[in-house]
Design an enzyme around this catalytic site. Structure first.
Site, mmCIF file in Angstrom:
data_model
loop_
_atom_site.group_PDB
_atom_site.id
_atom_site.type_symbol
_atom_site.label_atom_id
_atom_site.label_comp_id
_atom_site.label_asym_id
_atom_site.label_seq_id
_atom_site.Cartn_x
_atom_site.Cartn_y
_atom_site.Cartn_z
ATOM 1 N N ASP A 180 -6.632 -13.479 -3.696
ATOM 2 C CA ASP A 180 -6.802 -12.105 -4.191
ATOM 3 C C ASP A 180 -8.204 -11.591 -3.861
ATOM 4 O OD1 ASP A 180 -4.713 -13.444 -5.622
ATOM 5 O OD2 ASP A 180 -4.720 -11.839 -7.094
ATOM 6 N N ASP A 200 -3.072 -12.360 -0.406
ATOM 7 C CA ASP A 200 -2.529 -12.042 -1.730
ATOM 8 C C ASP A 200 -2.909 -10.606 -2.058
ATOM 9 O OD1 ASP A 200 -1.805 -12.259 -4.654
ATOM 10 O OD2 ASP A 200 -1.520 -14.351 -4.090
ATOM 11 N N ASP A 201 -2.964 -10.259 -3.353
ATOM 12 C CA ASP A 201 -3.273 -8.887 -3.722
ATOM 13 C C ASP A 201 -4.644 -8.471 -3.205
ATOM 14 O OD1 ASP A 201 -0.894 -8.565 -5.176
ATOM 15 O OD2 ASP A 201 -1.797 -9.399 -6.990
ATOM 16 N N HIS A 222 -0.693 -8.687 -0.221
ATOM 17 C CA HIS A 222 0.397 -8.212 -1.072
ATOM 18 C C HIS A 222 0.193 -6.783 -1.549
ATOM 19 C CE1 HIS A 222 1.398 -12.676 -2.267
ATOM 20 N NE2 HIS A 222 1.573 -12.425 -0.983
ATOM 21 N N ARG A 253 2.245 -1.846 -6.026
ATOM 22 C CA ARG A 253 3.099 -2.632 -6.922
ATOM 23 C C ARG A 253 2.553 -2.555 -8.350
ATOM 24 N NH1 ARG A 253 4.144 -9.087 -6.197
ATOM 25 N NH2 ARG A 253 1.885 -8.998 -5.866
ATOM 26 N N LYS A 255 3.544 -4.808 -11.655
ATOM 27 C CA LYS A 255 4.365 -5.947 -12.059
ATOM 28 C C LYS A 255 4.001 -6.336 -13.488
ATOM 29 C CE LYS A 255 1.168 -9.021 -9.547
ATOM 30 N NZ LYS A 255 1.030 -10.198 -8.660
#
Length: 362
Positions: A180, A200-201, A222, A253, A255
């Site tokens: 991340d 990742d993010d 991501h 996103r 989540k």
């Protein structure tokens, strides 16, 4: 969110402290000017700066971290009204030594996060300005941020591009994992004009308010995320604008954990973002985490999620969903204005348990 007028700690000295090894830190942080020269942090040790109020920090060389399987973090900084200028120099985490395709989910023990801004288990606990710093090859997550007063992070580079390739330990998957860029639990935070290449993010907001993420570039990971949202977490007052997202799983996103309770996400604005090469979704709002489009929970209230202002333009791959919204019954509320969202390619995704999206159709 402008930083307050700088003040200087009355107990600090108007001197210059120079750091060329960890042995220099204790004396250097007693000064209100700190210079970091090039040096290597010994394996298994942490570079910690607990700075006096109003300190100016300047990097004059790269900092490299020795290699050892331990939990880290590698670097921590705290202080009020700090001006930290990296001058383009690098914190090198030597990630390839740790990468095994499992990140924080298993495999060898890795320093996680690499750059910690906080106290105790919390996060970067400084206010002021943190700018012009490069992070190269983090073992796992990069910045963990938990400032309690206004902080601007600008002109930063996170380069984990080498982690895209498999290695002998990753079983054919990307060697870098859970890398991340910015993990945020903050109030009054601006992240701007920065570049992230990771797995990742790019951004993950776990809780906090009054957060701006603007004019950044996110490649390979991501996308830009809120969450995952756990019990009792509150996210509000977020602006995501004018970012460029390239070759990510999704652009946007939200989540929320399926079992989370007493939590909320509200007042989030997306404006002027551009995304291409999206592998799975254009926009994904999902209340079934850690599943994807599974059975959604109802304990996180999501409201006032808007794509407005300058157009958000996303292009997804042929097998991707343009938009997928998976709400628990009654947990997505109000009217959401998506008039400034265009998603091309792919197919229409599901919209479950919510009819409040206006001015957009797939």
């Amino acid at each position: 969110m402008a930083s307050p007028t700088p003040t200087v700690d009355a107990d600090a000295a108007a001197c210059t402290g120079t750091i060329a090894s960890l042995d220099d830190v204790a004396a250097a942080v007693k000064c209100t000017t700190v210079v970091i020269n090039a040096f290597t942090v010994p394996a298994g040790e942490e570079f910690t700066l607990s700075l006096a109020t109003g300190t100016t920090v300047t990097m004059n060389g790269d900092v490299t971290f020795g290699e050892q399987n331990w939990a880290g973090p590698l670097f921590q900084v705290s202080g009020t009204n700090i001006n930290f200028n990296g001058n383009g120099h690098t914190f090198n985490g030597n990630g390839a030594f740790y990468w095994d395709g499992q990140g924080g989910n298993g495999g060898v023990t890795k320093p996680n996060p690499m750059m910690k801004y906080a106290e105790a288990h919390k996060l970067i606990k400084m206010s002021g300005l943190f700018t012009n710093v490069k992070v190269l090859n983090s073992p796992v997550r990069v910045y963990s941020i938990g400032n309690t007063a206004a902080l601007t992070m600008s002109q930063l580079t996170i380069d984990n591009s080498a982690g895209d390739a498999p290695n002998s330990k990753s079983d054919g998957a990307a060697a870098g994992h859970n890398t991340d860029g910015f993990d945020v639990s903050s109030t009054d935070l601006i992240i701007e004009d920065s570049t992230v290449h990771n797995q990742d993010d790019c951004l993950a907001i776990n809780k906090g308010s009054n957060i701006v993420f603007q004019r950044n570039s996110c490649t390979g990971g991501h996308g830009i995320s809120i969450g995952s949202i756990t019990s009792d977490a509150v996210v509000s007052g977020v602006i995501i604008q004018d970012n460029t997202i390239t070759n990510n799983d999704q652009a946007i996103r939200i989540k929320t954990d399926s079992d989370a309770t007493s939590a909320s996400v509200t007042n989030v604005t997306y404006s002027g973002n551009t995304a291409t090469g999206l592998r799975q979704f254009g926009v994904l709002i999902d209340q079934s985490y850690p599943d994807t489009l599974g059975t959604p929970g109802t304990g996180v209230i999501i409201s006032d999620i808007n794509f407005v202002g300058a157009e958000n333009t996303f292009a997804v791959a042929s097998g991707a969903d343009r938009v997928a919204v998976n709400c628990g019954k009654g947990s997505c509320t109000g009217t959401w204005d998506w008039s400034a969202l265009t998603v091309t390619g792919g197919t229409a995704g599901p919209i479950n348990n919510f009819s409040g999206i206006k001015n957009y159709s797939q």
